[in-house]
Design a protein around this motif. Structure first.
Motif, PDB file in Angstrom:
ATOM      1  N   LYS A  43       0.837  -1.194   0.000  1.00 47.19           N
ATOM      2  CA  LYS A  43       0.000   0.000   0.000  1.00 47.19           C
ATOM      3  C   LYS A  43       0.874   1.246   0.000  1.00 47.19           C
ATOM      4  O   LYS A  43       1.991   1.234   0.525  1.00 47.19           O
ATOM      5  CB  LYS A  43      -0.937   0.011   1.215  1.00 47.19           C
ATOM      6  CG  LYS A  43      -2.019  -1.059   1.168  1.00 47.19           C
ATOM      7  CD  LYS A  43      -3.017  -0.889   2.306  1.00 47.19           C
ATOM      8  CE  LYS A  43      -4.143  -1.911   2.197  1.00 47.19           C
ATOM      9  NZ  LYS A  43      -5.173  -1.732   3.230  1.00 47.19           N
ATOM     10  N   ILE A  44       0.357   2.308  -0.602  1.00 49.01           N
ATOM     11  CA  ILE A  44       1.005   3.611  -0.579  1.00 49.01           C
ATOM     12  C   ILE A  44       0.007   4.609  -0.008  1.00 49.01           C
ATOM     13  O   ILE A  44      -1.103   4.739  -0.520  1.00 49.01           O
ATOM     14  CB  ILE A  44       1.440   4.060  -1.994  1.00 49.01           C
ATOM     15  CG1 ILE A  44       2.396   3.035  -2.613  1.00 49.01           C
ATOM     16  CG2 ILE A  44       2.101   5.436  -1.944  1.00 49.01           C
ATOM     17  CD1 ILE A  44       2.769   3.349  -4.053  1.00 49.01           C
ATOM     18  N   ASP A  45       0.411   5.277   1.059  1.00 48.32           N
ATOM     19  CA  ASP A  45      -0.487   6.246   1.707  1.00 48.32           C
ATOM     20  C   ASP A  45      -1.826   5.596   2.075  1.00 48.32           C
ATOM     21  O   ASP A  45      -2.895   6.167   1.856  1.00 48.32           O
ATOM     22  CB  ASP A  45      -0.704   7.446   0.775  1.00 48.32           C
ATOM     23  CG  ASP A  45      -1.264   8.659   1.499  1.00 48.32           C
ATOM     24  OD1 ASP A  45      -1.142   8.722   2.733  1.00 48.32           O
ATOM     25  OD2 ASP A  45      -1.845   9.533   0.819  1.00 48.32           O
ATOM     26  N   HIS A  46      -1.738   4.363   2.588  1.00 50.79           N
ATOM     27  CA  HIS A  46      -2.899   3.578   3.036  1.00 50.79           C
ATOM     28  C   HIS A  46      -3.833   3.174   1.893  1.00 50.79           C
ATOM     29  O   HIS A  46      -4.983   2.809   2.131  1.00 50.79           O
ATOM     30  CB  HIS A  46      -3.697   4.344   4.108  1.00 50.79           C
ATOM     31  CG  HIS A  46      -2.862   4.819   5.255  1.00 50.79           C
ATOM     32  ND1 HIS A  46      -2.284   3.959   6.157  1.00 50.79           N
ATOM     33  CD2 HIS A  46      -2.478   6.070   5.634  1.00 50.79           C
ATOM     34  CE1 HIS A  46      -1.602   4.650   7.068  1.00 50.79           C
ATOM     35  NE2 HIS A  46      -1.697   5.932   6.760  1.00 50.79           N
ATOM     36  N   ILE A  47      -3.360   3.276   0.667  1.00 49.02           N
ATOM     37  CA  ILE A  47      -4.152   2.899  -0.502  1.00 49.02           C
ATOM     38  C   ILE A  47      -3.454   1.749  -1.210  1.00 49.02           C
ATOM     39  O   ILE A  47      -2.229   1.729  -1.330  1.00 49.02           O
ATOM     40  CB  ILE A  47      -4.313   4.090  -1.468  1.00 49.02           C
ATOM     41  CG1 ILE A  47      -5.012   5.261  -0.766  1.00 49.02           C
ATOM     42  CG2 ILE A  47      -5.095   3.685  -2.716  1.00 49.02           C
ATOM     43  CD1 ILE A  47      -5.034   6.537  -1.583  1.00 49.02           C
ATOM     44  N   ILE A 262       3.817  10.954  -6.064  1.00 52.05           N
ATOM     45  CA  ILE A 262       3.314  11.246  -4.717  1.00 52.05           C
ATOM     46  C   ILE A 262       2.680  12.621  -4.646  1.00 52.05           C
ATOM     47  O   ILE A 262       1.602  12.798  -4.077  1.00 52.05           O
ATOM     48  CB  ILE A 262       4.457  11.108  -3.690  1.00 52.05           C
ATOM     49  CG1 ILE A 262       4.920   9.643  -3.618  1.00 52.05           C
ATOM     50  CG2 ILE A 262       4.008  11.586  -2.313  1.00 52.05           C
ATOM     51  CD1 ILE A 262       6.163   9.423  -2.795  1.00 52.05           C
ATOM     52  N   VAL A 263       3.353  13.616  -5.233  1.00 50.06           N
ATOM     53  CA  VAL A 263       2.824  14.993  -5.198  1.00 50.06           C
ATOM     54  C   VAL A 263       1.481  15.061  -5.915  1.00 50.06           C
ATOM     55  O   VAL A 263       0.517  15.653  -5.414  1.00 50.06           O
ATOM     56  CB  VAL A 263       3.828  15.980  -5.834  1.00 50.06           C
ATOM     57  CG1 VAL A 263       3.179  17.350  -6.022  1.00 50.06           C
ATOM     58  CG2 VAL A 263       5.071  16.103  -4.966  1.00 50.06           C
ATOM     59  N   ARG A 264       1.403  14.425  -7.084  1.00 49.69           N
ATOM     60  CA  ARG A 264       0.176  14.485  -7.869  1.00 49.69           C
ATOM     61  C   ARG A 264      -0.971  13.740  -7.199  1.00 49.69           C
ATOM     62  O   ARG A 264      -2.118  14.189  -7.219  1.00 49.69           O
ATOM     63  CB  ARG A 264       0.447  13.908  -9.264  1.00 49.69           C
ATOM     64  CG  ARG A 264      -0.576  14.316 -10.315  1.00 49.69           C
ATOM     65  CD  ARG A 264      -1.663  13.285 -10.448  1.00 49.69           C
ATOM     66  NE  ARG A 264      -2.587  13.621 -11.504  1.00 49.69           N
ATOM     67  CZ  ARG A 264      -3.680  12.931 -11.781  1.00 49.69           C
ATOM     68  NH1 ARG A 264      -3.980  11.844 -11.083  1.00 49.69           N
ATOM     69  NH2 ARG A 264      -4.490  13.291 -12.756  1.00 49.69           N
ATOM     70  N   ASN A 265      -0.683  12.603  -6.574  1.00 46.72           N
ATOM     71  CA  ASN A 265      -1.735  11.782  -5.975  1.00 46.72           C
ATOM     72  C   ASN A 265      -2.107  12.191  -4.565  1.00 46.72           C
ATOM     73  O   ASN A 265      -3.263  12.066  -4.160  1.00 46.72           O
ATOM     74  CB  ASN A 265      -1.301  10.311  -5.950  1.00 46.72           C
ATOM     75  CG  ASN A 265      -1.613   9.588  -7.250  1.00 46.72           C
ATOM     76  OD1 ASN A 265      -2.031  10.205  -8.221  1.00 46.72           O
ATOM     77  ND2 ASN A 265      -1.412   8.290  -7.271  1.00 46.72           N
ATOM     78  N   SER A 266      -1.145  12.677  -3.799  1.00 45.15           N
ATOM     79  CA  SER A 266      -1.371  12.866  -2.364  1.00 45.15           C
ATOM     80  C   SER A 266      -1.323  14.306  -1.888  1.00 45.15           C
ATOM     81  O   SER A 266      -1.736  14.603  -0.760  1.00 45.15           O
ATOM     82  CB  SER A 266      -0.343  12.048  -1.565  1.00 45.15           C
ATOM     83  OG  SER A 266      -0.402  10.678  -1.913  1.00 45.15           O
ATOM     84  N   ILE A 267      -0.784  15.222  -2.700  1.00 45.73           N
ATOM     85  CA  ILE A 267      -0.630  16.608  -2.220  1.00 45.73           C
ATOM     86  C   ILE A 267      -1.444  17.578  -3.076  1.00 45.73           C
ATOM     87  O   ILE A 267      -2.488  18.073  -2.668  1.00 45.73           O
ATOM     88  CB  ILE A 267       0.866  17.006  -2.197  1.00 45.73           C
ATOM     89  CG1 ILE A 267       1.652  16.024  -1.296  1.00 45.73           C
ATOM     90  CG2 ILE A 267       1.037  18.440  -1.691  1.00 45.73           C
ATOM     91  CD1 ILE A 267       3.147  16.248  -1.285  1.00 45.73           C
ATOM     92  N   ILE A 268      -0.964  17.851  -4.296  1.00 47.26           N
ATOM     93  CA  ILE A 268      -1.687  18.740  -5.217  1.00 47.26           C
ATOM     94  C   ILE A 268      -2.150  17.906  -6.391  1.00 47.26           C
ATOM     95  O   ILE A 268      -1.337  17.355  -7.120  1.00 47.26           O
ATOM     96  CB  ILE A 268      -0.787  19.895  -5.700  1.00 47.26           C
ATOM     97  CG1 ILE A 268      -0.192  20.650  -4.512  1.00 47.26           C
ATOM     98  CG2 ILE A 268      -1.591  20.848  -6.583  1.00 47.26           C
ATOM     99  CD1 ILE A 268       0.796  21.716  -4.907  1.00 47.26           C
TER     100      ILE A 268
END
Length: 387
Positions: A43-47, A262-268
């Motif tokens: 999982k990445i970021d609980h996904i 990570i930035v695209r999926n989890s931040i902006i």
């Protein structure tokens, strides 16, 4: 000065089509048989990792539009752009898939079990309607394949090119960039929500608004950015700058792609895909061109990308027996390349079939001469690989 070539474009189209297949395969589990959803172990970021990558796969649309904007701008300033021809060639590619796969759907997949939770997939070919056939054939409807929505969006985008060119050609690079960012913000907070105000409620029934303006993602901004990066060779300058900063190593490329993911999926999120896209293209191109074999694979995928876009979803959503074959490997890391291979081979076979038809047509004309003026352009398109 770095020269951005047609082979580079094909490589990036190859990247885009793999992202598209990952998006459709992993990000919509309710469209797949529940017991056959691809498995990933982390999982990445609980996904779930596959879902996380599937979410990023939506970047396929901005990449395709960015490359289209770049190519159309370059073609226009060279004096060779014909918008009607662009639209015609796209429809030819669309129709050659349509007239093969839609009849197959009605002949063999009209009576299927309810193999997924989401309606509109297992029963797509359960009922024939002439109106639906005509709307789908013209690209105005999505009766037989929801993933064909991009066709009408792209046509509208191409038609807007003259307006975009007028804006881009009169301004500097940074002026254009800030105008695009301002447009994206206006789109997100104002334009996209106009229908929620009583005075603009009729927009809900507007075909243009619901299919283009009212979409959640301002995809046209990526096409626009492609035009901006084409002007004065800004994209080539970005590639050269990346190399001059000595960022073009395998390790740094991988780090850059991970950060972008990570930035695209989890931040902006998707709002600034138009900014992510040229960066993703530069890094991906640099990484893939380090291996001649890998770059050749992606070039071939890029050449078949239109066919693969139009075909692949039949194999994962609409044709149950094919769905079972695609999902047979069970694990996400195996299912994706398996789907890529199946879609690629299908596209190649489709092109080969049409070339055989063109050969047979010419053979018949030689034996039984007749006036072929009305069919000649279609056959020429087939032979040239435009269909």
């Amino acid at each position: 000065m770095y020269k951005f070539t047609k082979q580079d474009t094909a490589i990036l189209k190859g990247v885009a089509i793999i992202l598209m297949l990952a998006h459709h395969l992993f990000f919509f589990p309710t469209r797949l048989p529940e017991k056959m959803i691809p498995i990933s172990f982390t999982k990445i970021d609980h996904i779930d990792t596959a879902v996380y990558i599937g979410r990023f796969g939506k970047m396929c649309v901005p990449i395709f539009l960015f490359l289209s904007g770049y190519g159309i701008y370059k073609t226009y300033i060279s004096g060779r752009l014909s918008i009607p021809d662009r639209i015609y060639n796209l429809y030819i590619k669309f129709w050659k898939v349509f007239i093969v796969f839609v009849p197959i759907g009605f002949m063999y997949f009209s009576n299927q079990p309810q193999y997924c939770k989401q309606e509109g997939f297992y029963n797509t070919f359960a009922k024939f309607e002439l109106v639906g056939l005509v709307r789908s054939f013209t690209g105005l409807g999505l009766c037989y394949n929801r993933e064909w929505w991009f066709l009408k969006y792209f046509v509208i985008t191409i038609l807007l090119f003259p307006l975009i060119y007028k804006v881009v050609s009169k301004r500097t690079f940074w002026e254009n960039v800030w105008i695009i960012i301002a447009f994206v913000m206006a789109f997100k907070f104002v334009i996209n929500n106009l229908h929620t105000f009583p005075a603009f409620e009729p927009l809900k029934n507007s075909y243009l608004y619901s299919n283009f303006v009212g979409k959640q993602e301002p995809y046209i901004s990526s096409f626009w950015m492609g035009c901006v990066m084409a002007k004065d060779d800004q994209f080539e300058k970005l590639i050269l700058k990346y190399q001059q900063l000595r960022l073009n190593t395998i390790l740094k490329d991988c780090i850059a792609l991970t950060v972008l993911l990570i930035v695209r999926n989890s931040i902006i999120g998707i709002e600034i895909d138009c900014v992510y896209t040229p960066i993703l293209c530069v890094v991906s191109l640099d990484l893939l061109k380090k291996s001649k074999l890998i770059s050749m694979v992606f070039i071939q995928l890029g050449k078949q990308s239109t066919n693969m876009w139009l075909i692949h979803s039949f194999f994962i959503y609409y044709f149950y027996e094919c769905v079972k074959i695609v999902l047979l490997p069970k694990y996400a890391i195996l299912v994706l390349p398996w789907l890529v291979l199946i879609s690629f081979v299908s596209g190649v076979l489709l092109d080969f079939g049409y070339k055989v038809l063109a050969y047979v047509y010419h053979l018949i004309v030689r034996i039984f001469p007749f006036d072929s003026r009305h069919t000649g352009s279609m056959v020429e398109a087939i032979e040239a690989g435009n269909v």
